[in-house]
Design an enzyme around this catalytic site. Structure first.
Site, short mmCIF file in Angstrom:
data_model
loop_
_atom_site.label_atom_id
_atom_site.label_comp_id
_atom_site.label_asym_id
_atom_site.label_seq_id
_atom_site.Cartn_x
_atom_site.Cartn_y
_atom_site.Cartn_z
N GLY A 60 103.06 -42.83 97.39
CA GLY A 60 103.48 -41.59 97.76
C GLY A 60 105.23 -42.09 98.19
O GLY A 60 105.84 -40.97 98.86
N VAL A 61 105.64 -43.14 97.79
CA VAL A 61 107.04 -43.47 98.00
C VAL A 61 107.86 -43.13 96.96
O VAL A 61 109.21 -43.48 96.99
CB VAL A 61 107.23 -44.80 98.66
N LYS A 96 107.31 -44.25 93.57
CA LYS A 96 107.40 -45.13 92.47
C LYS A 96 107.27 -44.75 91.17
O LYS A 96 107.90 -44.88 90.07
CB LYS A 96 106.42 -46.26 92.43
N THR A 97 106.14 -43.70 90.97
CA THR A 97 105.76 -43.18 89.58
C THR A 97 106.96 -42.23 89.40
O THR A 97 107.33 -42.01 88.18
CB THR A 97 104.47 -42.44 89.51
N SER A 120 99.29 -62.61 110.63
CA SER A 120 100.60 -62.11 111.38
C SER A 120 100.42 -61.73 112.73
O SER A 120 101.38 -61.47 113.34
CB SER A 120 101.32 -61.19 110.47
N LYS A 125 107.03 -52.92 108.74
CA LYS A 125 106.55 -53.29 110.26
C LYS A 125 107.75 -52.73 110.93
O LYS A 125 107.47 -52.25 112.01
CB LYS A 125 106.38 -54.86 110.40
P1 ADP Z 1 103.97 -42.99 94.18
O1 ADP Z 1 103.90 -43.41 92.71
O2 ADP Z 1 104.89 -44.08 94.67
O3 ADP Z 1 102.38 -43.23 94.82
P2 ADP Z 1 105.13 -40.70 93.61
O4 ADP Z 1 106.01 -41.02 92.56
O5 ADP Z 1 103.90 -40.05 92.93
O6 ADP Z 1 104.43 -41.69 94.43
O7 ADP Z 1 105.61 -39.57 94.88
C1 ADP Z 1 104.82 -38.74 95.44
C2 ADP Z 1 105.68 -37.49 95.69
O8 ADP Z 1 106.73 -37.79 96.50
C3 ADP Z 1 106.59 -37.25 94.45
O9 ADP Z 1 106.41 -35.82 93.96
C4 ADP Z 1 107.80 -37.33 94.65
O10 ADP Z 1 108.72 -36.32 94.05
C5 ADP Z 1 107.99 -37.29 96.08
N1 ADP Z 1 108.92 -38.47 96.47
C6 ADP Z 1 108.52 -39.66 96.95
N2 ADP Z 1 109.64 -40.27 97.13
C7 ADP Z 1 110.65 -39.65 97.15
C8 ADP Z 1 112.09 -39.75 97.27
N3 ADP Z 1 112.73 -40.70 97.63
N4 ADP Z 1 112.88 -38.45 96.87
C9 ADP Z 1 112.14 -37.47 96.59
N5 ADP Z 1 111.16 -37.07 96.66
C10 ADP Z 1 110.27 -38.22 96.74
#
Ligand code: ADP
Length: 939
Positions: free
Chosen positions: A513-514, A516-517, A846, A889
């Site tokens: 949820g950060v 990446k995708t 750690s 961390k």
């Molecule tokens: P991951 O692939 O890392 O699990 P996703 O790319 O699927 O996460 O992201 C999940 C949701 O969070 C997406 O809808 C995305 O738009 C939103 N999101 C995550 N990071 C950001 C960011 N830095 N800025 C804007 N939206 C973000």
């Protein structure tokens, strides 16, 4: 023959509805032609010719009654047949003729008024008897139905072998055809078998009297002569042999002759309403059968005798029905034969006719069904063939092969196919020319050519070389993610300088949820490349990456070739999701190795898919892989990637993401604008703090989604006359939208007691604060006791962590011995160490420094400084070794409100790399030896 044709019209009329009531059928007498569909019509002709012949040589007894002309034309013959023949014949049939040779027939009884052909093959005595009778001008036989249908014998042993009622028949024709004696019988009336006639009687009868001999020779006439004309040679030559056979047969008592009497009817009056109605019902049923079965109609044409008026002759009507029906069994027919009451017989006939009708209906519907199906198929086939020809004529479509090859050529025209691939394509095209379009090889070849021509050989999308545009796109879609964005801009810069489109393999790793995708899609847009995503999580089959060999049924190329076909360019951005979760080597090969071949820049310029079997250049593809735990990415694969850390977000970052991106995304998807719904910053902060504490923002996104959904429902439920006012989601009403908060307090301990220290842990889900609790199981440690203490560890710890506990104990003992040499605490105390959240498995080194601190805090019975967190592996000599996941961390430490953090000295660089906003307001101390930490532990 002709009389049959002439009668056709009448018979039809007879079965027309009008007939049943008024019209009468006045048919001329003639011989019916039938042998239950065996007796050929030729008999009809032969028979008629013989009986009316005026030739004095053939004339016989009836000669004087026949017309005088020689060889009359057929028309006249016919008229004679219709008008006179039957009368002549009838006149010659004796009214009473009790002793007759017996012919036993199977399956179908012969009914009066009809003709049957009977062959005698074996029995010489019978043949001799018949011949004699014919010679004596007594060509009459009794035809009886065998009781046992399977009895193949020609002559029965006793009258109990046959049914008692049969017919008295006149031999119309006798032919000797080799050993076979063919008899054409015309049945006249019903007779009842009284008793068999003894052998001696037969012998007597076979020796003709002088008178009989004389009259026989004189009157051989029609039948006798005809038989000789038909086959004189056979008859003469076989005579000797037959006599011998006859002698043989005569030894056994057999039923040759029987004494019969005429059968008496109980007549039915056609004036009687019941009889009339039944007869009409029978005619009606026959008419219905004729409508259903044309064959039945034809049979009636052959059978129905013009001289017999069916509507006035109930007896004939019954016999006609019995002769016509095919579906009845011999017993039913014999019952008709034996029934004395004509009225009862009519009922039986109606029953038989109804049964026949049911069968005919069934047959008709089956035939109709089959016919319909066949016709439909035939019609379809014809139409398709016509369509093909029409299309061909109009130049719309050539035949299959030409169309396929043309389509492939058309596709290839737009591509720059490398020589090695073109060679294969040409070979395959030549091969397909010789293949049968319906063969399986043809479809394999066709499929192969389709794929070969679907690879976008030499096609590229125009790469974006404008850095500002790329930056704007990346910033618009994602907040933060500085590293990733910078790396992409560098990539564009290199491409600009090289003046060439290049490929690369990046791996974005971090908690879920950060972004990446989602950033991968923005990168594709920023670069102007096509985007294709596939996940390798749990993939166990190499064929998914490298394709199947063409020989397999349903073979397909691998994901990469499918990707090229779909995007239509050689330089797409391919996102390979979840590389850390790729399946291990197994029965279907090792997908990680296949992925290696795909990603290795040394190899992927000549990537060989098993299905395509032609090298494809993937060097211009930009591969972006994602992983949660980079350590789980197979080593060789990791080697070939450029790793980019995308760690979790701080509360401030999450707030910015929520305000600038997530809320906007939801506005777009729910169409709720700012006038309808607003979420205050305070509400978002509570949401982040008390509802979504994970590293990424996926959960936060879900909560925002929930707020929008609930608001949409509220707005939709409002009455139309009360237009929606603005809904504001704030700290007070937030619970109405997202429910009760998940996290009440920030931390497990507001103030930590002695023995409890906060460590920092890293998981695939991001960083988190991890307390280590150490307590004394027995309160009062008697330092003088000679019993040793104990150590118990709980909290779902892995092996590494358990070892870490033992190391920490040793280090703590060392430190304590320096600080408080007299203390025997660690030797005598019964200590229990627990790491909370026992359901979560924990492992890793750690927590070393945290364990030591916790043990010392307990031993000294002093709480450690508040708002303090630490991480670092401990060595046995007290060295603090570096650990991973510093960013996560630190973020976790900030989240729980820590102000001081101890980190291993060697992690200084990792910390320095962190953005200022993460580092600010945090007091970080780097330690090399544990003593350095211990100095500040209780400050
Ligand atoms: P991951 O692939 O890392 O699990 P996703 O790319 O699927 O996460 O992201 C999940 C949701 O969070 C997406 O809808 C995305 O738009 C939103 N999101 C995550 N990071 C950001 C960011 N830095 N800025 C804007 N939206 C973000």
């Amino acid at each position: 023959m002709l009389h049959i044709r002439r009668n056709t019209g009448r018979i039809f009329r007879c079965l027309r509805p009008a007939f049943a009531s008024s019209q009468r059928l006045a048919c001329a007498p003639a011989v019916n032609v039938i042998d239950r569909a065996q007796c050929s019509q030729s008999y009809g002709v032969t028979i008629s010719r013989r009986f009316y012949s005026s030739n004095p040589a053939e004339g016989g007894e009836n000669g004087d009654q026949a017309p005088k002309s020689n060889e009359p034309p057929e028309e006249i013959e016919t008229s004679l047949v219709q008008s006179e023949f039957n009368e002549i014949e009838k006149a010659n049939i004796p009214e009473d003729f009790p002793d007759v040779p017996i012919l036993a027939v199977s399956r179908y009884p012969l009914f009066p008024g009809f003709i049957k052909k009977v062959d005698i093959t074996k029995d010489a005595t019978l043949k001799k008897l018949i011949r004699k009778r014919v010679d004596l001008r007594q060509p009459y036989v009794g035809v009886f139905l065998k009781k046992d249908n399977d009895n193949r014998a020609e002559v029965m042993h006793s009258i109990s072998d046959i049914h008692s009622v049969g017919t008295f028949a006149h031999i119309l024709e006798m032919r000797e055809n080799g050993p076979v004696m063919e008899l054409v019988l015309s049945a006249h009336r019903r007779i009842r078998m009284m008793h068999a006639i003894e052998q001696s009687e037969i012998d007597k009868q076979q020796k003709p009297t002088v008178n009989q001999r004389r009259s026989g020779n004189k009157g051989r006439g029609a039948i006798g002569k005809a038989a000789q004309i038909v086959n004189p040679v056979t008859t003469e030559t076989s005579a000797g042999a037959e006599t011998a056979e006859a002698v043989e047969d005569e030894k056994q008592p057999l039923l040759y002759l029987g004494h019969t009497e005429n059968f008496k009817h109980v007549p039915a009056s056609i004036q009687d309403d019941k009889t009339k109605a039944t007869m009409q019902a029978i005619v009606q049923t026959i008419r219905q059968i004729v409508a259903l079965s044309p064959l039945f109609g034809q049979q009636i044409h052959l059978l129905l005798h013009p001289s017999n008026n069916v509507s006035e002759n109930p007896v004939y009507l019954c016999d006609l029905v019995a002769t016509l029906v095919q579906s009845s069994n011999p017993e039913e027919l014999q019952k008709m034969m034996e029934e004395p009451s004509v009225y009862q017989r009519l009922n039986l006939a109606l029953h038989l006719a109804q049964k026949e009708k049911t069968v005919a209906e069934l047959k008709h519907s089956i035939t109709k069904d089959v016919e319909k199906r066949v016709q439909e198929q035939h019609r379809k086939y014809l139409l398709q063939e016509q369509l093909k020809i029409i299309k061909k004529e109009l130049g719309m479509e050539k035949d299959d092969k030409a169309t396929i090859l043309d389509r492939i050529d058309e596709k290839l025209k737009k591509l720059t196919v490398p020589e090695h691939a073109m060679k294969v394509i040409t070979e395959e095209k030549n091969k397909i020319q010789f293949l049968e379009p319906h063969s399986s090889e043809f479809s394999i070849s066709r499929n192969y050519l389709d794929w070969l021509s679907s690879v976008p050989w030499g096609v590229h999308s125009k790469e974006n070389t404008d850095l500002t545009v790329a930056k704007t796109i990346l910033d618009a879609r994602h907040y933060g993610m500085k590293d990733v964005k910078e790396r992409i801009l560098e990539f564009i810069a290199v491409n600009i300088l090289r003046k060439k489109v290049g490929g690369k393999i990046l791996c974005l790793h971090g908690p879920p949820g950060v972004g990446k995708t989602s950033i991968a899609r923005s990168i594709a847009e920023a670069l102007g490349r096509q985007y294709f995503r596939f996940s390798v999580g749990g993939m166990t089959d190499v064929a998914e990456i490298k394709g199947h060999r063409r020989t397999y049924v349903g073979a397909m190329p691998g994901k990469m070739i499918q990707c090229l076909k779909k995007v239509g360019t050689e330089n797409p951005l391919v996102l390979i999701d979840e590389v850390d979760k790729i399946g291990g080597a197994g029965f279907h090969g090792d997908p990680a190795s296949a992925l290696l071949e795909l990603l290795d820049p040394e190899q992927n310029a000549n990537f060989n898919d098993h299905f395509l079997d032609v090298p494809v250049d993937l060097s211009q593809v930009l591969f972006i892989c994602t992983a949660n735990e980079v350590d789980r990415v197979p080593g060789p694969l990791k080697d070939r990637m450029e790793l980019l850390d995308v760690s979790g977000y701080l509360a401030e970052e999450k707030l910015a993401i929520a305000q600038n991106h997530l809320v906007q995304q939801e506005r777009d998807s729910t169409s709720l604008n700012a006038d309808q719904l607003s979420i205050t910053q305070e509400a978002l902060e509570i949401l982040i703090k008390s509802y979504c504490r994970e590293s990424g923002v996926r959960n936060l996104q879900k909560q925002v989604e929930k707020i929008f959904r609930k608001a949409a429902l509220k707005i939709a439920e409002r009455p139309a006359e009360d237009p929606a006012g603005m809904i504001e989601v704030n700290a007070d009403n937030l619970e109405d939208f997202v429910g009760r908060p998940k996290y009440i307090s920030d931390r497990l301990y507001e103030t930590t007691p002695p023995g409890v220290v906060m460590g920092l842990a890293w998981t695939a889900m991001g960083g988190s604060a991890l307390y280590i609790e150490t307590v004394l199981k027995k309160r009062n440690v008697d330092e003088k006791s000679d019993k040793d203490g104990s150590l118990e560890v709980t909290g779902n710890l892995g092996d590494v962590m358990k070892e870490s506990v033992r190391t920490a104990l040793t280090v703590a003992k060392g430190i304590l011995s320096k600080e408080k040499p007299e203390s025997q605490f660690f030797e005598k105390a019964h200590i229990h160490i627990h790491v909370p959240e026992g359901a979560t498995p924990k492992d890793g080194p750690s927590a070393g420094v945290t364990l030591v601190s916790s043990l010392l805090s307990l031993a000294l019975n002093k709480p450690v400084a508040q708002q303090l967190a630490m991480t670092g592996e401990i060595s046995l000599t007290g060295k603090v070794l570096p650990v991973g996941g510093i960013r996560e961390k630190i973020i976790a430490a900030r989240r729980v409100g820590c102000t001081r953090v101890f980190l291993p000295a060697e992690n200084k660089r990792d910390f320095a790399d962190l953005p200022d906003y993460i580092r600010k307001d945090l007091q970080v101390q780097f330690v090399q030896q544990y003593e350095e930490l211990f100095e500040h532990l209780f400050e």
